[in-house]
Scaffold this motif. Structure first.
Motif, short mmCIF file in Angstrom:
data_model
loop_
_atom_site.label_atom_id
_atom_site.label_comp_id
_atom_site.label_asym_id
_atom_site.label_seq_id
_atom_site.Cartn_x
_atom_site.Cartn_y
_atom_site.Cartn_z
N PRO A 76 0.85 -0.96 -0.07
CA PRO A 76 0.11 -0.07 -0.21
C PRO A 76 1.10 1.47 0.89
O PRO A 76 1.93 1.07 0.55
CB PRO A 76 -0.75 0.39 1.30
CG PRO A 76 -0.48 -1.54 1.58
CD PRO A 76 0.64 -2.38 1.31
N ASP A 103 -1.86 7.37 -5.18
CA ASP A 103 -2.70 5.64 -4.63
C ASP A 103 -3.79 5.01 -5.79
O ASP A 103 -3.98 5.56 -6.16
CB ASP A 103 -4.06 5.48 -3.61
CG ASP A 103 -4.84 4.77 -3.44
OD1 ASP A 103 -4.43 3.74 -3.73
OD2 ASP A 103 -5.82 4.66 -2.49
N ALA A 106 -7.87 -0.23 -6.51
CA ALA A 106 -8.13 -1.83 -6.34
C ALA A 106 -7.48 -1.69 -7.39
O ALA A 106 -7.74 -1.59 -8.53
CB ALA A 106 -9.56 -2.01 -6.32
N ALA A 107 -6.75 -3.25 -7.10
CA ALA A 107 -6.09 -3.92 -8.40
C ALA A 107 -7.25 -4.29 -9.22
O ALA A 107 -7.29 -4.53 -10.56
CB ALA A 107 -5.43 -5.60 -8.39
N ARG A 108 -8.16 -5.07 -9.16
CA ARG A 108 -9.60 -5.37 -9.83
C ARG A 108 -9.74 -4.13 -11.43
O ARG A 108 -9.99 -4.48 -11.95
CB ARG A 108 -10.71 -5.62 -9.23
CG ARG A 108 -11.14 -4.60 -8.80
CD ARG A 108 -12.77 -4.98 -8.26
NE ARG A 108 -13.09 -4.19 -7.52
CZ ARG A 108 -12.70 -3.62 -6.11
NH1 ARG A 108 -11.78 -4.16 -5.44
NH2 ARG A 108 -13.90 -2.55 -4.73
N ARG A 111 -6.56 -4.66 -13.90
CA ARG A 111 -6.06 -5.65 -14.43
C ARG A 111 -5.35 -6.04 -16.02
O ARG A 111 -5.00 -6.70 -16.14
CB ARG A 111 -7.13 -6.63 -14.02
CG ARG A 111 -8.64 -6.87 -14.22
CD ARG A 111 -9.63 -7.82 -14.48
NE ARG A 111 -9.27 -9.09 -14.53
CZ ARG A 111 -9.78 -10.04 -13.71
NH1 ARG A 111 -10.55 -9.63 -13.00
NH2 ARG A 111 -9.29 -11.04 -13.62
N ALA A 194 -4.48 -11.75 -11.95
CA ALA A 194 -3.32 -11.07 -11.26
C ALA A 194 -2.21 -12.53 -10.69
O ALA A 194 -2.75 -12.87 -10.02
CB ALA A 194 -4.62 -9.74 -9.81
N GLN A 241 -0.09 -6.53 3.26
CA GLN A 241 -1.47 -6.23 2.75
C GLN A 241 -1.06 -6.01 1.30
O GLN A 241 -0.30 -5.53 1.05
CB GLN A 241 -1.45 -4.93 3.97
CG GLN A 241 -1.97 -4.83 4.91
CD GLN A 241 -2.70 -3.49 5.75
OE1 GLN A 241 -2.63 -2.47 5.64
NE2 GLN A 241 -3.15 -3.92 7.08
N GLY A 242 -1.96 -5.27 0.84
CA GLY A 242 -1.95 -4.13 -0.26
C GLY A 242 -2.75 -5.55 -1.21
O GLY A 242 -2.42 -6.42 -1.07
N GLU A 243 -3.21 -4.94 -2.22
CA GLU A 243 -3.79 -4.79 -3.70
C GLU A 243 -2.63 -6.63 -4.65
O GLU A 243 -1.38 -5.91 -5.10
CB GLU A 243 -4.03 -3.73 -4.85
CG GLU A 243 -4.71 -2.76 -4.31
CD GLU A 243 -6.75 -4.14 -3.87
OE1 GLU A 243 -6.69 -4.11 -5.53
OE2 GLU A 243 -7.01 -3.48 -2.87
#
Length: 320
Positions: A76, A103, A106-108, A111, A194, A241-243
């Protein structure tokens, strides 16, 4: 929040127990203490001033020309604003600059984006939206990406922190291990869209497995209420943590940057333009003397300053 991936951590402890049973025992005590440690309430997100796709710029205060902090795609971004006592963004806001922290979101929602795609489709539009050249401050892979952006849009100046550029300067066994990990994980990553954080964390731990065990053994001896113990929990939570890393970004990072060293060879192209590390603006590259994740030898060309710390310690002020 236990270390991820926990099975790998336990395997590291098991192997340690064969040689140093007491160290392994204390590491398991440290793990238990870490899992049960109290956590403060999450910080309230800073105001959002611009957005492009999943990415957003958050205002961290200050007045004057903008300074944009670019974090890595891995872990993050709040490592650059950890708390009121440890905040690179906060420090920059006191230096006659308006501190802005990127920032990635979200990775989604990202993608389909490679590393280059994150620069071209997210970072560049946000820089242009500022309406004036910004000072760029990039950490880890964020520094690599900040240099790429400065090739394509006007920047006032640039500073990188533990940013790799000459990927061929990594130890050969580290590069080979990463490529082998990717070969094993690629099919699943493609199916998921991912590369999970657990896989990336395993790659980081493999760089120095003994240290991973030893730091939890040390934590077991700390007073849970001490500032040192609270900081340990804070940083381990951040590291775990983290995407996930979008599959396209993982493929480019591992195959083209680590595997083929496109930046170091002067063959990395974004938006049809060759991306180099020699920029016509003031630049400085800070390296960490004890960095295993981005060793000093991998830094961009130009003026460098070495800090006697580790990869994360250079940001939070410790030797780790």
């Amino acid at each position: 929040m236990a270390p991820r991936p926990l099975p790998l951590f336990l395997e590291l402890v098991r192997l340690t127990a064969e040689r140093q049973p007491e160290l392994a025992r204390r590491a398991l005590e440290g793990l238990q203490a870490y899992e049960s440690a109290e956590r403060p309430a999450p910080a309230v997100p800073r105001p959002e001033i611009a957005r492009r796709g999943a990415a957003r710029l958050r205002d961290h205060g200050g007045a004057g020309p903008p300074a944009l902090l670019v974090p890595s795609l891995i872990n993050p971004p709040h490592i650059l604003d950890l708390d009121p006592q440890v905040s690179l963004a906060g420090a920059i806001a006191t230096m006659g600059r308006r501190a802005l922290l990127l920032d990635w979101g979200a990775a989604r929602e990202r993608r389909e984006l490679s590393v280059s795609g994150h620069v071209e489709e997210l970072l560049l539009p946000l820089l242009r939206e500022l309406g004036e050249p910004a000072a760029l401050v990039g950490y880890c892979l964020g520094g690599t990406m900040a240099i790429a952006a400065a090739n394509l849009v006007g920047a006032e100046r640039i500073a990188t922190l533990a940013a790799p550029w000459h990927f061929a300067a990594y130890p050969g066994d580290s590069r080979a291990s990463l490529l082998a990990m990717w070969r094993d994980a690629r099919e699943a990553a493609q199916a998921l869209g991912a590369l999970p954080m657990e896989v990336l964390q395993a790659a980081f731990w493999s760089l120095d497995p003994e240290r991973t065990v030893a730091k939890f053994a040390k934590f077991a001896a700390l007073d849970p209420g001490s500032a040192e113990a609270r900081r340990f929990v804070q940083l381990e939570d951040w590291a775990n943590q983290g995407e996930p890393l979008p599959c396209a970004a993982a493929a480019e990072l591992i195959e083209q940057l680590f595997g083929n060293d496109l930046p170091g060879k002067g063959e990395w192209r974004i938006a049809g333009q060759v991306i180099g590390d020699s920029l016509p603006v003031p630049s400085v590259h800070l390296t960490a003397a004890h960095d295993r994740i981005a060793p000093a030898a991998t830094a961009p060309s130009g003026d460098t300053v070495e800090i006697p710390s580790g990869h994360v310690g250079m940001i939070v002020g410790s030797a780790r």
